[in-house]
Design a protein around this motif. Structure first.
Motif, PDB file in Angstrom:
ATOM      1  N   CYS A  73     -46.625  23.796  26.128  1.00  0.00           N
ATOM      2  CA  CYS A  73     -47.046  23.373  24.779  1.00  0.00           C
ATOM      3  C   CYS A  73     -46.516  21.961  24.528  1.00  0.00           C
ATOM      4  O   CYS A  73     -45.352  21.658  24.779  1.00  0.00           O
ATOM      5  N   CYS A  76     -43.743  22.529  21.346  1.00  0.00           N
ATOM      6  CA  CYS A  76     -42.495  23.291  21.465  1.00  0.00           C
ATOM      7  C   CYS A  76     -42.113  23.582  22.916  1.00  0.00           C
ATOM      8  O   CYS A  76     -41.102  24.242  23.176  1.00  0.00           O
ATOM      9  N   CYS A 182     -51.125  26.930  20.871  1.00  0.00           N
ATOM     10  CA  CYS A 182     -49.894  27.621  21.264  1.00  0.00           C
ATOM     11  C   CYS A 182     -49.674  28.847  20.384  1.00  0.00           C
ATOM     12  O   CYS A 182     -49.740  28.757  19.149  1.00  0.00           O
ATOM     13  N   CYS A 185     -46.025  28.331  18.303  1.00  0.00           N
ATOM     14  CA  CYS A 185     -45.847  27.418  17.168  1.00  0.00           C
ATOM     15  C   CYS A 185     -47.167  27.045  16.487  1.00  0.00           C
ATOM     16  O   CYS A 185     -47.160  26.356  15.467  1.00  0.00           O
TER      17      CYS A 185
HETATM   18 ZN   LIG Z   1     -45.900  25.487  20.871  1.00  0.00          ZN
END
Ligand SMILES: [Zn+2]
Length: 245
Positions: A73, A76, A182, A185
């Motif tokens: 990602c 994150c 993602c 997040c």
């Molecule tokens: Zn993420």
């Protein structure tokens, strides 16, 4: 066209020839395997999408249609496993099975009264040393402009998005983008998917596994590489079992 599956000795040969090469050259090496019927001297001038589509089909021939890509990602850094399918990727890039995949003269188009062509591997190699993404994009545009006006640096920068959109229309497989989101997040972004890099990594893994098998059997029984490759998969597995691999 029918694509041949590389045998074990051929996988090793591709691997040893590609090992020290730049990723752009590795993609061309794999393309040469996929299209032995074509003159390799023209490969660096082929539209990037032509190469990518052939490599997607080569991937399907060698390792099947299902791809699990591991992508981090952008926000994150959580590692995601993305399931892809070569058929779907080909369909998404407007693959036309009936048309010839070998376009000798790269597609041309016009933006603001300037003529451009779509980029090829030679262009990619020429800008690969440029660290700044924007500068690389402008440099690529300059190379692909067929009219070569003087003093156009700023002009090129201003027409970047328009030219890039036209390039994508004409050669949609040149850059394969995955629309990702993602689960951790919620961040959404477009990720580059490079079939040349993926296929090379898979060939690298396969070649090293083959070398390890040859190493174990040669050490235990004194057999040569061709002798080991000539064993049926069942016999080879049985011997590997006995030498404790
Ligand atoms: Zn993420």
């Amino acid at each position: 066209m029918h694509m041949q599956v590389p045998g074990e000795a051929e996988i090793l040969s591709l691997w040893e020839r590609g090992l020290a090469r730049h990723p752009i050259d590795r993609a061309l090496l794999l393309y040469a395997w996929a299209r032995p019927d074509l003159p390799s001297s023209s490969f660096p001038d082929l539209p990037l999408g032509t190469i990518n589509r052939a490599l997607l089909r080569l991937r399907e021939t060698c390792f099947g249609p299902r791809i699990i890509a591991c992508i981090d990602c952008k926000h994150c850094s959580t590692r995601m496993e993305v399931a892809l399918d070569t058929g779907q990727l080909l369909a998404a890039t407007n693959e036309d099975e009936t048309s010839s995949d070998f376009k000798v003269s790269p597609a041309e188009f016009e933006v603001s009264n300037l003529r451009f062509r779509v980029p090829c591997s030679r262009d990619l190699a020429a800008v690969s040393g440029e660290r700044d993404i924007n500068a690389a994009a402008v440099k690529l545009l300059e190379r692909c402009c067929l009219d070569r006006p003087e003093k156009m640096d700023e002009g090129f920068a201003n027409m970047l998005s328009e030219v890039e959109a036209a390039m994508e229309d004409l050669d949609p497989a040149a850059e394969i983008n995955l629309s990702l989101s993602c689960e951790d997040c919620g961040h959404s972004w477009l990720a580059d998917f490079n079939i040349g890099t993926l296929l090379w990594d898979e060939i690298d893994v396969r070649a090293r596994a083959l070398l390890a098998e040859v190493h174990s059997l040669a050490q235990a029984y004194g057999w040569t590489e061709p002798e080991i490759f000539a064993l049926s998969p069942q016999r080879r597995a049985a011997y590997l079992d006995m030498v404790g691999v």
